[in-house]
Write a protein that holds these residues in place. Structure first.
Motif, PDB file in Angstrom:
ATOM      1  N   ALA A   1      -1.769   7.525   7.514  1.00 35.02           N
ATOM      2  CA  ALA A   1      -2.207   6.431   6.018  1.00 35.02           C
ATOM      3  C   ALA A   1      -2.320   5.727   6.345  1.00 35.02           C
ATOM      4  CB  ALA A   1      -0.457   6.335   5.827  1.00 35.02           C
TER       5      ALA A   1
ATOM      6  N   ARG B   1       1.284  -1.392  -0.371  1.00 37.66           N
ATOM      7  CA  ARG B   1      -0.320   0.118  -0.169  1.00 37.66           C
ATOM      8  C   ARG B   1       1.073   1.383   0.000  1.00 37.66           C
ATOM      9  NH1 ARG B   1      -5.204  -0.938   1.418  1.00 37.66           N
ATOM     10  NH2 ARG B   1      -5.404  -3.727   2.009  1.00 37.66           N
ATOM     11  N   LEU B   2       1.929   1.261   0.637  1.00 35.76           N
ATOM     12  CA  LEU B   2       2.964   2.256   0.470  1.00 35.76           C
ATOM     13  C   LEU B   2       4.720   2.172   0.370  1.00 35.76           C
ATOM     14  CD1 LEU B   2       3.611   3.326   3.703  1.00 35.76           C
ATOM     15  CD2 LEU B   2       1.622   3.826   3.843  1.00 35.76           C
TER      16      LEU B   2
ATOM     17  N   LEU C   1      -3.837   9.252   2.619  1.00 39.63           N
ATOM     18  CA  LEU C   1      -3.307   8.706   1.456  1.00 39.63           C
ATOM     19  C   LEU C   1      -3.353   8.103  -0.031  1.00 39.63           C
ATOM     20  CD1 LEU C   1      -1.445   5.241   1.293  1.00 39.63           C
ATOM     21  CD2 LEU C   1      -3.498   4.296   1.236  1.00 39.63           C
TER      22      LEU C   1
END
Length: 321
Positions: A279, A219-220, A286
């Motif tokens: 986030a 996701r990041l 996000l």
């Protein structure tokens, strides 16, 4: 034109310097030049030398200037050149920088940290990245964040792992670390963290295709470095549309921009933990990170990098007619 690229990284190395040398060689061949990559220079004639690393390539620079003083020279500045070796090895690093007909910085704030007399010779070349074939659905039961890069001091490699040690019970944050340990000390630290921290998983060095697969699914990404010359993994994240949380060092700000909302104070575990939790819990935050990264992506295309290299080559050679 015959162009010689000098890098301290041997063939087969997975270091950033080797990857940059090979990518630049492809770009230069695409411009019609004949290129070769070497680790040691032995006074062979060449029409242009590009030295990747001012301090580590100083012997090649000295040899070129002693044997072929009129040959144009480009020196690419790494993070350790700018933020370490200018201070610890000023004579050798300064010599390479002063002898260069053109300097390459890999982010747009390098000029803030080198002598002003060199600014007219400095060119920014953002490192490029290829887009991912497609994004993959994330693991629903976790909020995965990736840390990508060899484990070493300059990367502050276990900062993200430390940031997820003490989290609220309902958090799904999980850190996946990719990259080999630089030495036995880092190996031991990573193994201990992996054994004691259920939210941290060290995968070691994995093939390139697996790195890209992780980037397509997490996701990041966290880049926690204390010094960077302009990390290619940031370019890759932007091109992939992968949100980034980054330490607030010049090498990251020079890639992501002054107004990027995802910076934390370098080496500050609490500050990083706060951003990771935000986030995870704030979809709008996000999404804003992703939008900023996607807006920067055009800077990091292969075409942009090739054009930038062409400008530097033309500038370096222009002094000699």
């Amino acid at each position: 034109m015959r162009i010689t690229l000098v890098t301290p990284a041997a063939p087969g190395s997975k270091s950033g310097n080797r990857a940059t040398a090979e990518r630049w060689a492809r770009h230069l061949r695409g411009l019609g030049h004949r290129t070769r990559i070497i680790t040691e220079y032995e006074a062979e004639p060449t029409d242009l030398m590009i030295a990747l690393h001012a301090w580590r390539s100083v012997d090649a620079v000295r040899c070129l200037r002693e044997t072929h003083p009129e040959t144009p020279l480009i020196v690419a500045l790494t993070g350790t050149d700018i933020y370490r070796f200018q201070q610890t090895h000023p004579e050798e690093t300064g010599y390479s920088m002063a002898e260069a007909d053109a300097l390459i910085g890999l982010h747009d704030r390098v000029g803030d940290d080198i002598p002003g007399v060199l600014h007219a010779r400095l060119f920014t070349v953002f490192q490029s990245a290829d887009p991912l074939p497609r994004r993959l659905p994330p693991v629903r039961s976790r909020f995965d964040a990736a840390v990508i890069g060899h484990l070493r001091e300059e990367k502050d490699s276990l900062r993200a792992a430390m940031a997820v040690r003490e989290l609220p019970q309902d958090s799904r944050l999980n850190v996946i670390q990719l990259g080999r340990a630089h030495n036995e000390e880092w190996q031991t630290l990573a193994e201990r963290e992996d054994a004691s921290n259920p939210r941290f998983h060290w995968k070691g060095e994995v093939p390139r295709w697996q790195v890209r697969r992780y980037m397509a699914r997490v996701r990041l990404m966290v880049i926690s470095s204390v010094m960077e010359g302009g990390a290619n993994v940031v370019s890759e994240a932007c091109v992939a549309g992968l949100p980034v949380i980054a330490s607030d060092i010049p090498g990251n700000i020079g890639l992501l921009g002054e107004d990027y909302p995802g910076y934390y104070r370098v080496r500050d575990t609490h500050d990083l933990r706060t951003l990771l939790l935000r986030a995870e819990r704030d979809a709008d935050f996000l999404a804003s990170l992703q939008a900023h990264c996607e807006a920067r992506a055009p800077l990091f295309t292969p075409e942009s990098e090739q054009r930038a290299l062409e400008r530097v080559v033309n500038a370096a050679c222009g002094q000699y007619g």
